[in-house]
Design a protein around this motif. Structure first.
Motif, PDB file in Angstrom:
ATOM      1  N   ILE A  85      -6.081  -3.779   1.035  1.00 53.81           N
ATOM      2  CA  ILE A  85      -7.127  -2.785   0.789  1.00 53.81           C
ATOM      3  C   ILE A  85      -7.261  -1.862   1.995  1.00 53.81           C
ATOM      4  N   THR A 140     -13.594  -2.975  -8.675  1.00 50.27           N
ATOM      5  CA  THR A 140     -12.812  -2.361  -7.607  1.00 50.27           C
ATOM      6  C   THR A 140     -12.211  -3.492  -6.765  1.00 50.27           C
ATOM      7  N   PRO A 141     -11.193  -3.219  -5.959  1.00 48.79           N
ATOM      8  CA  PRO A 141     -10.649  -4.281  -5.109  1.00 48.79           C
ATOM      9  C   PRO A 141     -11.698  -4.949  -4.227  1.00 48.79           C
ATOM     10  N   ASP A 142     -12.614  -4.155  -3.676  1.00 46.04           N
ATOM     11  CA  ASP A 142     -13.658  -4.741  -2.822  1.00 46.04           C
ATOM     12  C   ASP A 142     -14.600  -5.632  -3.630  1.00 46.04           C
ATOM     13  N   ALA A 178       0.832  -1.210   0.000  1.00 47.97           N
ATOM     14  CA  ALA A 178       0.000   0.000   0.000  1.00 47.97           C
ATOM     15  C   ALA A 178       0.864   1.256   0.000  1.00 47.97           C
ATOM     16  N   THR A 181     -10.067   3.616  -3.028  1.00 46.47           N
ATOM     17  CA  THR A 181      -9.981   2.312  -3.694  1.00 46.47           C
ATOM     18  C   THR A 181     -11.095   2.101  -4.714  1.00 46.47           C
ATOM     19  N   MET A 240      -4.457   0.611   2.057  1.00 39.98           N
ATOM     20  CA  MET A 240      -4.637   1.621   1.014  1.00 39.98           C
ATOM     21  C   MET A 240      -5.592   2.714   1.489  1.00 39.98           C
ATOM     22  N   VAL A 241      -6.685   2.285   2.105  1.00 38.66           N
ATOM     23  CA  VAL A 241      -7.647   3.252   2.644  1.00 38.66           C
ATOM     24  C   VAL A 241      -6.980   4.120   3.711  1.00 38.66           C
ATOM     25  N   ILE A 301      -9.728   2.331  -8.191  1.00 39.60           N
ATOM     26  CA  ILE A 301      -8.760   1.335  -8.651  1.00 39.60           C
ATOM     27  C   ILE A 301      -9.479   0.257  -9.456  1.00 39.60           C
TER      28      ILE A 301
END
Length: 391
Positions: free
Chosen positions: A300, A270-272, A126, A310, A303-304, A313
């Motif tokens: 993740i 998105t990553p999520d 991250a 995110t 990153m937040v 992304i």
């Protein structure tokens, strides 16, 4: 009005020096590896695009050398030769690299960061993305598209499937060679049944056996037959190739595995969103990817914590950078609408230092900035008077 080339070059140098200073202030020591490097690590460990673009020479002793095509391997080699080897250490760099590029200059500037020895992998990943985004933002460019993926997820998937060892090696190796991976999966998707031949049982036994023992058997058989060297390849090399190809031609990849791999490679968002899709796939396929998914989720979160949005992304399970040494998180920063060359790119390469001679595994992650490419975008932004909207 577009800036003259000389003016852009002067501005590029000043901006790059400022960038390097910001990396130093963030705790990364300046690295200045030699321009002339042993060719072997690049030939063995880099992707095909780099290998075929090397500028090679040979010294008086016969050692094959090259002009450095990137700075990751040279910085890693210098780290391993230093007193810091094995300890957490971070380095930044700025300097020329040399690759043949059709229609573009073969010498160009790269800046970047390499981080070695940190055990907090998700946090380090991250941090690399955050520093890369800060570097681009400091250049005055904000219309950035973030693309990312994770080789470790694909490796975990292949490890979890019930495949012959040859198939596992082949698919993991081909992940960074998209054309080869698509060819393998496409051919198997079209095949109605495994190929049949009089020695099918022997091939199946070899494919499912210990690789070292299978290679020894095939090598012995070739030696008994009087083979020594064919087309410049040794018996061992030919045996290795035979073992791999015989397994591929034997249709050893099960249909259910092919469906799972195809579904895996189609996941994006998105990553999520990708994390949720991956969890559904593991449940429906009864596969255990717990550790790999936990690391993705942890990354993740970091990153937040770095203030990265995110939702901007684009994460894809099929994303790869084409370099053989990447083992985990990978990313590229592009200007919006520029689908080809990245401005910044990087990722995790935990296996590289061991391949370069480290006695113990050393985690590693970093990124590189293409200075001229980013300078061109900066000039365009200055000319239009707008940096665009943030990604």
């Amino acid at each position: 009005m577009t800036q003259p080339a000389a003016s852009r070059a002067t501005g590029s140098a000043a901006w790059a020096d400022t960038l390097l200073l910001s990396f130093a202030e963030a705790g990364y020591q300046r690295a200045q590896p030699a321009i002339l490097q042993p060719a072997e690590p690049f030939l063995d460990l880099s992707g095909e695009d780099i290998r075929k673009s090397l500028y090679l020479t040979t010294d008086a002793s016969g050692e094959e050398l090259c002009l450095r095509p990137d700075l990751t391997i040279p910085v890693a080699r210098d780290y391993l030769a230093s007193a810091k080897a094995g300890q957490p250490a971070g380095f930044c760099y700025l300097g020329p690299v040399f690759r043949y590029r059709h229609g573009a200059a073969s010498e160009f500037q790269q800046a970047g960061i390499e981080s070695f020895g940190r055990q907090d992998r998700a946090a380090a990943d991250a941090e690399m993305l955050a520093l890369a985004l800060e570097a681009v933002a400091a250049s005055g460019v904000s219309d950035i598209e973030i693309r990312s993926g994770d080789v470790a997820l694909f490796t975990a998937l292949i490890d979890a499937l019930d495949l012959y060892p040859v198939w596992k090696r082949r698919l993991i190796k081909d992940f960074n060679r998209k054309g080869d991976l698509e060819m393998d999966l496409g051919r198997l998707a079209l095949a109605e049944a495994p190929l049949r031949n009089e020695y099918e049982g022997v091939l199946a036994a070899l494919a499912g056996s210990d690789r070292k023992a299978a290679l020894a058997l095939v090598t012995d058989l070739m030696s008994i037959a009087g083979a020594s060297n064919v087309g410049g390849r040794s018996v061992a090399e030919i045996a290795d190739r035979f073992l791999e190809q015989s397994t591929l031609k034997g249709g050893a990849l099960p249909r259910d595995a092919l469906k799972i791999i195809t579904a895996f490679l189609a996941i994006s968002g998105t990553p999520d969103q990708a994390l949720a899709q991956l969890r559904l796939l593991t449940l429906s396929s009864n596969l255990d990817l717990t550790a790999a998914l936990a690391e993705l989720e942890e990354r993740i979160g970091f990153m937040v914590a770095h203030g990265i949005d995110t939702s901007k992304i684009r994460f894809s399970t099929s994303f790869g950078r084409g370099l053989d040494y990447y083992t985990g998180f990978e990313f590229e920063l592009h200007r919006q609408g520029n689908g080809v060359e990245p401005l910044v790119a990087g990722g995790r390469y935990d296996g590289l230092l061991g391949q370069l001679g480290a006695a113990e595994p050393i985690p590693a992650v970093g990124f590189s900035i293409w200075i001229e490419a980013l300078t061109e975008v900066r000039a365009d932004v200055a000319a239009t008077g707008s940096a665009g909207s943030a990604a």
